[in-house]
Design a protein around this motif. Structure first.
Motif, PDB file in Angstrom:
ATOM      1  N   ALA A  41      -6.074   1.928  -4.895  1.00  0.00           N
ATOM      2  CA  ALA A  41      -5.893   3.190  -5.623  1.00  0.00           C
ATOM      3  C   ALA A  41      -7.219   3.642  -6.251  1.00  0.00           C
ATOM      4  N   ARG A 141      -1.688   9.219 -12.178  1.00  0.00           N
ATOM      5  CA  ARG A 141      -1.899   7.788 -12.054  1.00  0.00           C
ATOM      6  C   ARG A 141      -2.535   7.193 -13.324  1.00  0.00           C
TER       7      ARG A 141
ATOM      8  N   THR B  33       5.834   3.465 -10.349  1.00  0.00           N
ATOM      9  CA  THR B  33       4.523   2.927  -9.966  1.00  0.00           C
ATOM     10  C   THR B  33       4.536   2.481  -8.506  1.00  0.00           C
ATOM     11  N   LYS B  36       3.712   5.420  -6.462  1.00  0.00           N
ATOM     12  CA  LYS B  36       2.282   5.745  -6.509  1.00  0.00           C
ATOM     13  C   LYS B  36       1.474   4.743  -5.695  1.00  0.00           C
ATOM     14  N   ASP B  40      -0.880   5.297  -2.358  1.00  0.00           N
ATOM     15  CA  ASP B  40      -2.277   4.904  -2.245  1.00  0.00           C
ATOM     16  C   ASP B  40      -2.526   3.862  -1.160  1.00  0.00           C
TER      17      ASP B  40
END
Lengths: 255, 94
Positions: A41, A141, B33, B36, B40
């Protein structure tokens, strides 16, 4: 600051250098993040910022009109020519400090880009259109992670509160307005940073409260010195030696 | 409480009209999360238009040892495959 310099060129360097230096800092985590998912990330965020850098600096080179490419501007300037705020050149510290720095910058970057979507300069409006989507995700994020760490364990709370205490004064530089900003705002090209401050404060303070963190009381804030190139921290030179060594050692090298 | 984050199974829809497919798994502290992280880790190269995450512990699976009674009976029932129909040429590729 050189008064003769075109204010639009200066303003584009500020945008490009903030993204470049922060992108480089974040890329330092590659292979070192606490968990694999976070490692990837962070690398994605760094690459988004590098992409934004290349768009800003390419345009800066065109505005300057001296034939410099984005690469020339990124890799062949010395510290005194950089126009990034001090916040983004600070060392990564621990993971909490990296994420807090990211969050404080991300909210500013998103607000700035959102406003630039309606810039009178169509090139800037186009870049902002693309970059605002990336910035919106960055905020999602970093905000989630700040809240998770703040409202997490005793250790994570202590570390992210320490990070906030260190970084809060630096974040104030984002909202200092000088003659370059005034001129750009008057022409409807780039918003006056001060005009973003209330929205930034409301959003950031809300998230920090949810994270059970306390905003430092001090009204002290770092004066604009990074963005107008008057003074950088000692850290910028160290970043540049790493970032620029290849072009310095092998001028013109490509791959 | 375990220090390890739970494991999540990740399903990605590649294009509109296709179903979500299992692409792998990852660790995350909560569902939000996990989404997310999935974004990613698994959609960096433009792989998806939609993400589902399911905590691995919530998946109930067949046991490998049961494969005889569960799967073998269907092996001998070829009449369940629609392979005995003549398809008119006009239908084209199905």
């Amino acid at each position: 600051m050189t008064q003769k310099s075109d204010p639009k060129f200066e303003a584009l360097l500020r945008l490009g250098d903030n993204a470049l230096i922060l992108g480089h800092r974040v890329s330092e985590w590659c292979g070192h993040a606490p968990v694999l998912e976070e490692d990837i990330a962070l690398a994605n965020t760094a690459l988004d910022l590098l992409g934004q850098t290349s768009l800003w600096l390419e345009y800066a080179g065109e505005v300057e009109g001296k034939g410099r490419s984005a690469d020339d501007i990124a890799f062949l300037r010395d510290a005194w020519d950089f126009r990034n705020v001090l916040l983004v050149e600070l060392p990564n510290g621990d993971f909490g400090q990296t994420i807090m720095r990211q969050y404080l910058f991300d909210v500013f970057n998103r607000l700035n880009l959102e406003a630039m979507k309606t810039s009178t300069d169509t090139r800037i409006a186009e870049i902002a259109e693309k970059a605002a989507k990336e910035a919106a995700y960055h905020v999602e994020r970093s905000e989630g992670t700040v809240i998770g760490l703040g409202d997490g364990t005793e250790e994570s709370h202590r570390r992210i509160q320490d990070a906030l205490n260190i970084l809060w004064p630096y974040a104030q530089e984002l909202f200092i307005t000088d003659e370059v900003d005034e001129e750009m705002a008057k022409a409807g090209v780039i918003p006056d940073p001060k005009s973003l401050q209330d929205a930034w404060n409301a959003e950031v303070r809300g998230a920090l409260a949810e994270a059970t963190l306390e905003v430092p009381e001090a009204h002290f804030g770092h004066r604009g010195s990074g963005k107008d190139g008057r003074m950088h921290t000692e850290h910028l030179g160290h970043i540049l030696t790493q970032m620029q060594w290849l072009q310095r050692a092998y001028p013109g090298q490509e791959w | 409480m375990s220090k390890e984050w739970p494991l999540w199974e990740i399903f990605i829809r590649g294009q509109h009209g296709l179903s979500h497919r299992h692409v792998g798994s990852l660790h995350a502290p909560d569902a939000e999360t996990a989404i997310k992280n999935a974004r990613d880790v698994y959609t960096r190269r433009n792989e998806g238009v939609s993400i589902w995450v399911v905590e691995a512990a919530h998946i109930t699976a067949t046991a490998p040892g049961d494969k005889g009674p569960i799967f073998e009976p269907s092996e001998s029932k070829i009449y369940r495959h629609p392979t005995f129909y003549d398809i008119p040429d006009e239908v084209g590729h199905m």
